[in-house]
Write a protein that holds these residues in place. Structure first.
Motif, short mmCIF file in Angstrom:
data_model
loop_
_atom_site.label_atom_id
_atom_site.label_comp_id
_atom_site.label_asym_id
_atom_site.label_seq_id
_atom_site.Cartn_x
_atom_site.Cartn_y
_atom_site.Cartn_z
N GLU A 159 0.89 -1.03 0.12
CA GLU A 159 0.03 0.14 0.01
C GLU A 159 0.89 1.29 0.03
OE1 GLU A 159 -4.00 0.92 2.19
OE2 GLU A 159 -2.41 1.14 3.62
N ILE A 160 0.88 1.98 -1.00
CA ILE A 160 1.72 3.07 -1.23
C ILE A 160 0.65 4.22 -0.98
CG2 ILE A 160 3.28 4.54 -2.52
CD1 ILE A 160 4.10 1.76 -1.64
N LEU A 161 0.69 5.35 -0.29
CA LEU A 161 -0.16 6.32 -0.22
C LEU A 161 0.33 7.72 -0.81
CD1 LEU A 161 -0.82 6.24 3.63
CD2 LEU A 161 -2.24 5.18 1.60
N GLN A 162 -0.43 7.97 -1.53
CA GLN A 162 -0.19 9.46 -2.47
C GLN A 162 0.15 10.61 -1.54
OE1 GLN A 162 -2.79 10.25 -5.63
NE2 GLN A 162 -2.79 8.18 -6.23
N ARG A 163 1.11 11.40 -1.97
CA ARG A 163 1.03 12.65 -1.25
C ARG A 163 -0.12 13.68 -1.16
NH1 ARG A 163 5.23 17.63 -2.79
NH2 ARG A 163 5.40 18.71 -0.70
N THR A 164 -0.32 14.23 -0.10
CA THR A 164 -1.69 15.04 -0.02
C THR A 164 -1.11 16.50 0.37
OG1 THR A 164 -1.94 14.44 2.28
CG2 THR A 164 -3.32 13.46 0.66
N ASP A 165 -2.07 17.52 0.10
CA ASP A 165 -1.70 18.83 0.15
C ASP A 165 -1.74 19.65 1.34
OD1 ASP A 165 -4.31 18.88 0.10
OD2 ASP A 165 -4.52 20.54 -1.42
N GLN A 166 -2.19 18.56 2.66
CA GLN A 166 -2.31 19.17 3.97
C GLN A 166 -1.19 18.89 4.88
OE1 GLN A 166 -6.25 17.22 4.72
NE2 GLN A 166 -7.12 19.13 4.74
N THR A 217 4.67 7.47 2.31
CA THR A 217 3.53 6.54 3.11
C THR A 217 3.53 6.88 4.31
OG1 THR A 217 3.51 4.95 1.09
CG2 THR A 217 2.59 4.16 3.13
N GLN A 218 4.74 6.59 4.80
CA GLN A 218 4.90 6.86 6.38
C GLN A 218 4.36 8.20 7.03
OE1 GLN A 218 8.68 5.66 7.92
NE2 GLN A 218 8.31 6.36 9.96
N VAL A 219 4.54 9.36 6.02
CA VAL A 219 4.26 10.49 6.17
C VAL A 219 2.81 10.77 6.39
CG1 VAL A 219 4.55 13.08 5.54
CG2 VAL A 219 6.44 11.76 5.77
N GLU A 220 2.23 10.13 5.18
CA GLU A 220 0.68 10.24 4.91
C GLU A 220 0.01 9.36 6.13
OE1 GLU A 220 -0.91 12.15 2.87
OE2 GLU A 220 1.04 13.03 2.21
N GLU A 221 0.60 8.39 6.61
CA GLU A 221 -0.06 7.55 7.56
C GLU A 221 -0.17 8.51 8.99
OE1 GLU A 221 1.62 3.04 7.10
OE2 GLU A 221 2.65 4.41 8.53
N THR A 222 0.81 9.35 9.09
CA THR A 222 0.86 10.44 10.15
C THR A 222 -0.41 11.45 9.96
OG1 THR A 222 3.09 10.02 10.48
CG2 THR A 222 2.21 12.01 11.66
N LYS A 223 -0.41 11.95 8.61
CA LYS A 223 -1.26 13.08 8.38
C LYS A 223 -2.72 12.44 8.42
CE LYS A 223 1.34 15.33 4.85
NZ LYS A 223 1.26 15.87 3.40
N ILE A 224 -2.78 11.15 8.11
CA ILE A 224 -4.21 10.58 8.25
C ILE A 224 -4.53 10.61 9.75
CG2 ILE A 224 -5.52 8.45 8.29
CD1 ILE A 224 -3.86 7.70 5.78
#
Length: 486
Positions: free
Chosen positions: A181-188, A219-226
């Motif tokens: 599972e690779i999460l895309q970068r978001t703008d927040q 992906t790790q950064v996006e997990e934290t953002k979630i």
């Protein structure tokens, strides 16, 4: 925990002598519990709480993991799973407030706790019997450590500029290493993107695996953002559970002043919560089998409505329940005045089924909110954070109950004692309910703002293909459940 409580309830030496027929103004005539007896009691209670916390955190995720989200048929059944999980919880709770209340009243607490111990033992047996066929996602490290790594690395790189292109950030596309599972970068929360900045071209081979304290993946950064994006959602549902705690407390007090007889049978006060449970027991199958398929035809969403919309419906019903509670309490007090029973300890000529109205509405609110939150947190979490997120969804319930006593104390202090009297007929409980209804409306507005601000996660699924192309990249927008052309 239940065995310990059952043993203490059975043996007289492990508990103080029962305190009966003693005036509330003379509590000194009762035999106090010794420190050893208190230690046994609280050890049993905390063991039960610890076990319950583990079950509520892990069980929803374990069940949901049995469904393959990449299979359209199984993915459609995932939403039904959460509904039926809540149905099972409701059925168990209904047995608890009826069958177990009857046992504790007629047979004793030792029998009641003993039945609970046997039930949990059977649950362990059934769980063990299915162990060989479960789909089990083995955790790779602690999700809390992964989140902490992002914050540490982002602070360390705080002076570096945030790249505009996602390709300039570190990511691992290694299926064999378990990175499916690779999460895309978001703008927040772009400040957290600094945790994935490559300082030099030699950094990527050096930190080829995720979980480093010097470089994180997108992906790790996006997990934290979630997780950070989820916090406002969970906080905006805390007040609903505060209202639930108040409703359970004061409704039982209200029933002590009302007629609890159904023919020759007198309904025990602790069994009153069976009313919302019965409504949930009936409505959950109707919601799953009738409403969801019908709504799916209009919205195109597999779950009928989105999880955040489902939570919103629950919050609206919660506010309505509080307003109805105020109206019913006003009627109850009018009955007491009309029959000159304001200071009378006897039951009013008013059936307890009036209280069932407010309980039923709140039961429907629970049906929408709790299931919606569990499904939302599970669906939005990454593969390594499913249990953590479902555990966080239950934290809303815990925080709501913690804050309920604070709310009562603050209201009493500010209002001059709306709820300070021991006589419910002279208190201003209806004002308190209307206050909760008003705050619930404000809380709903806050939730709408948080839900509108929330950005659903986007996943890149790498699928191997034969031919000259090594991979086909498929982008899936979870919020609307559709994919674009690769």
């Amino acid at each position: 925990g239940y065995v310990l409580l059952a043993v203490q309830a059975h043996f007289k030496q492990l508990r103080p002598f029962p305190c009966k027929d003693v005036a509330p103004s003379k509590p000194g005539q009762c035999e106090p519990a010794t420190s050893g007896q208190e230690a046994i009691l609280f050890t049993g209670l905390y063991l039960v709480a610890l076990g319950t916390g583990g079950i509520k955190a892990a069980l929803p995720s374990l069940g949901a993991d049995q469904f393959d989200e990449t299979d359209p048929k199984e993915a459609a059944s995932l939403s039904s799973y959460f509904n039926w999980l809540m149905f099972s919880i409701t059925f168990g709770a209904a047995l608890g407030v009826t069958f177990l209340v009857w046992i504790s009243t007629n047979q004793g607490w030792d029998w009641s706790f003993g039945v609970c111990a046997v039930a949990v033992a059977m649950a362990i047996l059934f769980l063990s019997m299915g162990k060989s066929v479960y789909r089990t996602n083995i955790p790779k490290g602690s999700p809390l450590v992964r989140i902490l790594q992002v914050f540490v690395v982002a602070v360390r790189n705080r002076k570096l500029p945030v790249p505009d292109m996602a390709q300039e950030l570190h990511e691992i596309y290694d299926k064999e290493a378990g990175h499916n599972e690779i999460l895309q970068r978001t703008d927040q929360f772009k400040c957290l993107d600094r945790a994935a900045i490559l300082r030099s071209s030699q950094d990527a081979p050096t930190y080829s695996t995720s979980g480093s304290w010097k470089l994180c993946t997108v992906t790790q950064v996006e997990e934290t953002k979630i997780l950070v994006r989820m916090l406002p959602i969970i906080l905006s549902t805390v007040f609903m559970n505060t209202c639930l705690a108040q409703l359970q407390t004061f409704s039982i007090q209200q029933t002590t002043t009302m007629d609890r007889k159904i023919g020759s049978f007198q309904v025990p006060g602790p069994s009153l919560p069976v009313i919302p449970l019965v409504f949930m027991f009936i409505l959950l199958p109707i919601y799953d089998r009738l409403f969801v398929p019908l709504a799916r035809k209009f919205t195109g969403i597999p779950t009928g409505i989105t999880q955040l919309q489902r939570v919103a419906v629950g919050l609206v019903l919660s506010a309505i329940s509080m307003a109805v509670s105020g109206i019913i309490e006003t009627h109850r007090k009018r009955v007491a005045i009309k029959h000159n029973m304001v200071d009378s300890p006897g039951p009013l000529p008013m059936t307890i089924f009036w209280i069932g109205i407010q309980y039923a509405i709140f039961g429907m609110a629970d049906m929408f909110t709790i299931v919606g939150l569990m499904e939302f947190f599970y669906g939005e979490s990454s593969a390594g954070m499913k249990s953590l997120s479902t555990a966080i969804s239950w934290c809303s319930l815990a925080f709501g109950y913690y804050t309920s006593s604070v709310v009562v104390n603050v209201v009493n202090k500010v209002s001059g004692g709306w709820l300070a009297s021991n006589n419910l007929n002279r208190d201003k409980l209806e004002y308190f309910y209307w206050l909760l209804a008003g705050v619930s409306v404000v809380n709903f507005a806050v939730y709408l703002a948080c839900a509108s601000w929330y950005r659903y996660k986007k996943v890149e699924v790498k699928q191997e293909q034969s031919g000259p192309v090594d991979y086909v990249e498929e982008r899936i927008d979870v919020s609307i459940k559709r994919s674009s052309t690769p």
